[in-house]
Design a protein around this motif. Sequence first.
Motif, PDB file in Angstrom:
ATOM      1  N   MET A   1     -15.186  17.382  -4.508  1.00  9.79           N
ATOM      2  CA  MET A   1     -16.217  16.915  -5.402  1.00  9.79           C
ATOM      3  C   MET A   1     -16.640  15.513  -4.958  1.00  9.79           C
ATOM      4  N   ILE A   2     -17.910  15.275  -4.901  1.00 11.89           N
ATOM      5  CA  ILE A   2     -18.426  13.966  -4.505  1.00 11.89           C
ATOM      6  C   ILE A   2     -18.446  13.061  -5.733  1.00 11.89           C
ATOM      7  N   ILE A   3     -17.724  11.945  -5.637  1.00 16.11           N
ATOM      8  CA  ILE A   3     -17.606  10.999  -6.746  1.00 16.11           C
ATOM      9  C   ILE A   3     -18.174   9.663  -6.275  1.00 16.11           C
ATOM     10  N   PRO A   4     -19.064   9.053  -7.062  1.00 16.36           N
ATOM     11  CA  PRO A   4     -19.621   7.751  -6.664  1.00 16.36           C
ATOM     12  C   PRO A   4     -18.518   6.708  -6.467  1.00 16.36           C
ATOM     13  N   LYS A   5     -18.734   5.820  -5.502  1.00 14.89           N
ATOM     14  CA  LYS A   5     -17.726   4.817  -5.161  1.00 14.89           C
ATOM     15  C   LYS A   5     -17.437   3.900  -6.343  1.00 14.89           C
ATOM     16  N   LYS A   6     -18.450   3.592  -7.143  1.00 18.95           N
ATOM     17  CA  LYS A   6     -18.266   2.720  -8.312  1.00 18.95           C
ATOM     18  C   LYS A   6     -17.270   3.357  -9.299  1.00 18.95           C
ATOM     19  N   ASN A   7     -17.423   4.648  -9.554  1.00 14.58           N
ATOM     20  CA  ASN A   7     -16.522   5.345 -10.477  1.00 14.58           C
ATOM     21  C   ASN A   7     -15.113   5.450  -9.903  1.00 14.58           C
ATOM     22  N   ARG A   8     -15.022   5.716  -8.599  1.00 16.32           N
ATOM     23  CA  ARG A   8     -13.725   5.803  -7.939  1.00 16.32           C
ATOM     24  C   ARG A   8     -12.993   4.462  -8.045  1.00 16.32           C
ATOM     25  N   GLN A   9     -13.716   3.365  -7.811  1.00 16.59           N
ATOM     26  CA  GLN A   9     -13.135   2.018  -7.906  1.00 16.59           C
ATOM     27  C   GLN A   9     -12.628   1.758  -9.327  1.00 16.59           C
ATOM     28  N   LEU A  10     -13.440   2.134 -10.334  1.00 19.62           N
ATOM     29  CA  LEU A  10     -13.047   1.927 -11.729  1.00 19.62           C
ATOM     30  C   LEU A  10     -11.743   2.666 -12.056  1.00 19.62           C
ATOM     31  N   VAL A  11     -11.665   3.926 -11.657  1.00 16.75           N
ATOM     32  CA  VAL A  11     -10.478   4.738 -11.955  1.00 16.75           C
ATOM     33  C   VAL A  11      -9.264   4.181 -11.216  1.00 16.75           C
ATOM     34  N   TYR A  12      -9.416   3.875  -9.945  1.00 17.79           N
ATOM     35  CA  TYR A  12      -8.289   3.351  -9.157  1.00 17.79           C
ATOM     36  C   TYR A  12      -7.809   2.008  -9.709  1.00 17.79           C
ATOM     37  N   THR A  13      -8.752   1.145 -10.084  1.00 17.09           N
ATOM     38  CA  THR A  13      -8.375  -0.166 -10.626  1.00 17.09           C
ATOM     39  C   THR A  13      -7.617  -0.004 -11.936  1.00 17.09           C
ATOM     40  N   GLN A  14      -8.125   0.848 -12.813  1.00 15.14           N
ATOM     41  CA  GLN A  14      -7.457   1.072 -14.095  1.00 15.14           C
ATOM     42  C   GLN A  14      -6.068   1.681 -13.894  1.00 15.14           C
ATOM     43  N   LEU A  15      -5.961   2.625 -12.977  1.00 12.89           N
ATOM     44  CA  LEU A  15      -4.678   3.261 -12.688  1.00 12.89           C
ATOM     45  C   LEU A  15      -3.672   2.250 -12.155  1.00 12.89           C
ATOM     46  N   PHE A  16      -4.102   1.382 -11.234  1.00 11.13           N
ATOM     47  CA  PHE A  16      -3.169   0.403 -10.681  1.00 11.13           C
ATOM     48  C   PHE A  16      -2.797  -0.646 -11.723  1.00 11.13           C
ATOM     49  N   LYS A  17      -3.754  -1.083 -12.530  1.00 14.12           N
ATOM     50  CA  LYS A  17      -3.490  -2.122 -13.528  1.00 14.12           C
ATOM     51  C   LYS A  17      -2.433  -1.643 -14.533  1.00 14.12           C
ATOM     52  N   ASP A  18      -2.624  -0.424 -15.074  1.00 11.41           N
ATOM     53  CA  ASP A  18      -1.707   0.087 -16.096  1.00 11.41           C
ATOM     54  C   ASP A  18      -0.474   0.769 -15.514  1.00 11.41           C
ATOM     55  N   GLY A  19      -0.614   1.371 -14.340  1.00 11.31           N
ATOM     56  CA  GLY A  19       0.491   2.128 -13.759  1.00 11.31           C
ATOM     57  C   GLY A  19       0.527   3.555 -14.260  1.00 11.31           C
ATOM     58  N   VAL A  20      -0.267   3.833 -15.273  1.00  7.73           N
ATOM     59  CA  VAL A  20      -0.364   5.182 -15.840  1.00  7.73           C
ATOM     60  C   VAL A  20      -1.821   5.490 -16.139  1.00  7.73           C
ATOM     61  N   MET A  21      -2.118   6.774 -16.272  1.00  6.37           N
ATOM     62  CA  MET A  21      -3.462   7.206 -16.648  1.00  6.37           C
ATOM     63  C   MET A  21      -3.305   8.401 -17.577  1.00  6.37           C
ATOM     64  N   THR A  22      -4.108   8.435 -18.633  1.00  2.96           N
ATOM     65  CA  THR A  22      -4.118   9.579 -19.537  1.00  2.96           C
ATOM     66  C   THR A  22      -5.538  10.090 -19.643  1.00  2.96           C
ATOM     67  N   ALA A  23      -5.673  11.386 -19.863  1.00  2.00           N
ATOM     68  CA  ALA A  23      -6.995  11.973 -20.043  1.00  2.00           C
ATOM     69  C   ALA A  23      -6.861  13.310 -20.748  1.00  2.00           C
ATOM     70  N   PRO A  24      -7.791  13.607 -21.649  1.00  2.00           N
ATOM     71  CA  PRO A  24      -7.784  14.946 -22.243  1.00  2.00           C
ATOM     72  C   PRO A  24      -8.215  15.959 -21.198  1.00  2.00           C
ATOM     73  N   VAL A  25      -7.549  17.097 -21.173  1.00  2.00           N
ATOM     74  CA  VAL A  25      -7.883  18.117 -20.191  1.00  2.00           C
ATOM     75  C   VAL A  25      -9.054  18.920 -20.761  1.00  2.00           C
ATOM     76  N   ASP A  26     -10.241  18.323 -20.632  1.00  2.00           N
ATOM     77  CA  ASP A  26     -11.478  18.919 -21.115  1.00  2.00           C
ATOM     78  C   ASP A  26     -12.545  18.651 -20.065  1.00  2.00           C
ATOM     79  N   MET A  27     -12.875  19.673 -19.308  1.00  7.24           N
ATOM     80  CA  MET A  27     -13.829  19.518 -18.213  1.00  7.24           C
ATOM     81  C   MET A  27     -15.240  19.201 -18.714  1.00  7.24           C
TER      82      MET A  27
END
Length: 171
Positions: A1-27
Amino acid sequence: MIIPKKNRQLVYTQLFKDGVMTAPVDMLLPKHPQMDVPNLEVLKLMESFVSKGLVKRQYAWRWAYWTLTDEGIAFLREYLHLAADVVPDTLKKPMKATTPSGRRFEGDREREPRGDRPRRFDRDSREPREPRQPRGGEGKEGSAPADYKPTYGGRGGDRAPRVGRGAAPQQ
Protein backbone atom coordinates in the motif's frame (compact mmCIF):
# COMPACT_ATOMS: atom_id res chain seq x y z
CA MET A 1 0.00 0.00 0.00
CA ILE A 2 1.36 3.42 -0.90
CA ILE A 3 1.43 5.65 2.19
CA PRO A 4 2.38 9.35 2.03
CA LYS A 5 5.74 10.13 3.63
CA LYS A 6 4.15 12.70 5.97
CA ASN A 7 1.80 10.07 7.42
CA ARG A 8 4.59 7.49 7.68
CA GLN A 9 6.75 10.02 9.58
CA LEU A 10 3.86 10.81 11.96
CA VAL A 11 3.22 7.14 12.76
CA TYR A 12 6.92 6.29 13.17
CA THR A 13 7.52 9.33 15.39
CA GLN A 14 4.54 8.53 17.60
CA LEU A 15 5.57 4.87 17.83
CA PHE A 16 9.14 5.73 18.83
CA LYS A 17 8.09 8.43 21.31
CA ASP A 18 5.64 6.18 23.20
CA GLY A 19 7.25 2.80 22.52
CA VAL A 20 3.77 1.41 21.95
CA MET A 21 0.95 1.92 19.46
CA THR A 22 -2.74 1.09 19.78
CA ALA A 23 -5.42 1.12 17.12
CA PRO A 24 -8.93 -0.22 16.70
CA VAL A 25 -8.98 -3.01 14.14
CA ASP A 26 -11.45 -1.23 11.87
CA MET A 27 -10.38 -0.84 8.26
CA LEU A 28 -13.20 1.61 7.55
CA LEU A 29 -12.39 4.06 10.35
CA PRO A 30 -11.56 7.33 8.58
CA LYS A 31 -9.02 8.58 11.15
CA HIS A 32 -6.83 7.04 13.86
CA PRO A 33 -8.07 8.08 17.35
CA GLN A 34 -4.69 9.59 18.40
CA MET A 35 -3.29 10.99 15.14
CA ASP A 36 -4.54 12.71 12.02
CA VAL A 37 -3.76 9.65 9.86
CA PRO A 38 -6.20 7.16 8.30
CA ASN A 39 -6.54 4.13 10.55
CA LEU A 40 -6.00 1.76 7.62
CA GLU A 41 -2.52 3.23 7.05
CA VAL A 42 -1.60 2.75 10.73
CA LEU A 43 -2.78 -0.87 10.61
CA LYS A 44 -0.83 -1.61 7.43
CA LEU A 45 2.38 0.05 8.70
CA MET A 46 2.19 -1.96 11.92
CA GLU A 47 1.44 -5.14 9.97
CA SER A 48 4.62 -4.51 7.99
CA PHE A 49 6.59 -3.96 11.20
CA VAL A 50 5.25 -7.22 12.66
CA SER A 51 6.37 -9.17 9.59
CA LYS A 52 9.87 -7.65 9.92
CA GLY A 53 9.99 -8.45 13.64
CA LEU A 54 10.24 -4.79 14.68
CA VAL A 55 7.13 -4.84 16.90
CA LYS A 56 5.14 -7.44 18.83
CA ARG A 57 1.38 -7.50 18.35
CA GLN A 58 -1.28 -8.20 20.97
CA TYR A 59 -4.99 -8.33 20.07
CA ALA A 60 -7.94 -7.90 22.43
CA TRP A 61 -11.53 -6.77 21.95
CA ARG A 62 -11.09 -5.48 18.38
CA TRP A 63 -8.06 -3.39 19.37
CA ALA A 64 -4.46 -4.11 18.43
CA TYR A 65 -1.54 -3.25 20.72
CA TRP A 66 2.00 -3.12 19.36
CA THR A 67 5.19 -2.80 21.42
CA LEU A 68 8.59 -2.00 19.99
CA THR A 69 11.33 -4.61 20.10
CA ASP A 70 15.03 -3.75 20.38
CA GLU A 71 15.38 -4.20 16.60
CA GLY A 72 12.45 -1.82 16.10
CA ILE A 73 14.07 0.82 18.28
CA ALA A 74 17.31 0.56 16.31
CA PHE A 75 15.44 0.75 12.97
CA LEU A 76 13.42 3.83 13.98
CA ARG A 77 16.50 5.56 15.40
CA GLU A 78 18.18 5.16 12.04
CA TYR A 79 15.06 6.08 10.01
CA LEU A 80 14.21 9.17 12.11
CA HIS A 81 17.90 10.21 12.48
CA LEU A 82 17.83 10.25 16.29
CA ALA A 83 20.74 10.18 18.71
CA ALA A 84 21.63 6.96 20.53
CA ASP A 85 20.71 8.40 23.93
CA VAL A 86 17.07 9.06 22.91
CA VAL A 87 14.83 6.20 24.10
CA PRO A 88 11.06 5.54 24.02
CA ASP A 89 8.96 6.44 27.06
CA THR A 90 8.48 2.75 27.89
CA LEU A 91 12.21 2.38 28.56
CA LYS A 92 12.60 5.49 30.72
CA LYS A 93 12.88 5.02 34.47
CA PRO A 94 10.01 6.60 36.43
CA MET A 95 10.93 9.59 38.58
CA LYS A 96 10.45 9.44 42.35
CA ALA A 97 7.38 11.29 43.61
CA THR A 98 8.86 14.19 45.59
CA THR A 99 8.58 17.93 45.40
CA PRO A 100 11.44 19.87 43.77
CA SER A 101 12.83 20.76 47.19
CA GLY A 102 13.00 17.09 48.16
CA ARG A 103 10.36 17.38 50.89
CA ARG A 104 7.35 15.14 51.15
CA PHE A 105 3.96 16.02 49.74
CA GLU A 106 1.44 17.66 52.05
CA GLY A 107 -0.79 14.59 52.02
CA ASP A 108 2.00 12.36 53.37
CA ARG A 109 2.01 11.85 57.11
CA GLU A 110 4.53 10.43 59.49
CA ARG A 111 3.59 6.96 60.66
CA GLU A 112 4.08 5.68 64.14
CA PRO A 113 6.24 2.59 64.54
CA ARG A 114 4.19 -0.60 64.69
CA GLY A 115 4.97 -1.32 68.35
CA ASP A 116 3.63 2.04 69.58
CA ARG A 117 0.26 1.85 67.87
CA PRO A 118 -2.67 0.67 69.96
CA ARG A 119 -4.06 -2.65 68.88
CA ARG A 120 -7.64 -2.92 67.78
CA PHE A 121 -8.25 -5.65 70.31
CA ASP A 122 -6.17 -7.46 72.85
CA ARG A 123 -6.27 -11.22 72.34
CA ASP A 124 -5.11 -11.99 75.87
CA SER A 125 -7.91 -10.05 77.56
CA ARG A 126 -10.61 -11.81 75.55
CA GLU A 127 -12.77 -14.21 77.45
CA PRO A 128 -12.63 -17.81 76.22
CA ARG A 129 -15.47 -18.86 73.96
CA GLU A 130 -17.77 -21.76 74.53
CA PRO A 131 -16.86 -24.78 72.41
CA ARG A 132 -18.64 -24.80 69.07
CA GLN A 133 -21.40 -27.26 68.36
CA PRO A 134 -21.15 -29.23 65.15
CA ARG A 135 -23.47 -28.05 62.39
CA GLY A 136 -26.85 -29.70 62.50
CA GLY A 137 -26.14 -30.63 66.10
CA GLU A 138 -28.38 -32.79 68.22
CA GLY A 139 -31.22 -31.11 69.98
CA LYS A 140 -30.81 -27.80 68.22
CA GLU A 141 -34.14 -26.11 67.81
CA GLY A 142 -35.34 -26.11 64.19
CA SER A 143 -32.92 -28.82 63.05
CA ALA A 144 -33.85 -32.14 61.48
CA PRO A 145 -34.01 -35.28 63.62
CA ALA A 146 -30.99 -37.59 63.59
CA ASP A 147 -32.82 -40.41 61.76
CA TYR A 148 -34.06 -38.13 58.92
CA LYS A 149 -33.30 -39.48 55.44
CA PRO A 150 -34.24 -37.05 52.67
CA THR A 151 -35.52 -38.28 49.29
CA TYR A 152 -34.79 -36.54 46.06
CA GLY A 153 -36.80 -36.21 42.85
CA GLY A 154 -34.85 -38.84 40.89
CA ARG A 155 -36.15 -42.24 39.79
CA GLY A 156 -36.77 -44.99 42.23
CA GLY A 157 -37.66 -44.79 45.86
CA ASP A 158 -41.06 -45.46 47.36
CA ARG A 159 -42.87 -42.57 45.72
CA ALA A 160 -46.12 -42.62 43.83
CA PRO A 161 -45.71 -43.70 40.20
CA ARG A 162 -45.39 -40.99 37.58
CA VAL A 163 -48.27 -40.15 35.32
CA GLY A 164 -48.48 -37.94 32.28
CA ARG A 165 -45.72 -37.15 29.83
CA GLY A 166 -42.51 -39.06 30.22
CA ALA A 167 -44.06 -41.69 32.42
CA ALA A 168 -43.52 -45.37 31.82
CA PRO A 169 -46.50 -47.03 30.16
CA GLN A 170 -48.98 -48.44 32.68
CA GLN A 171 -49.28 -52.25 32.77
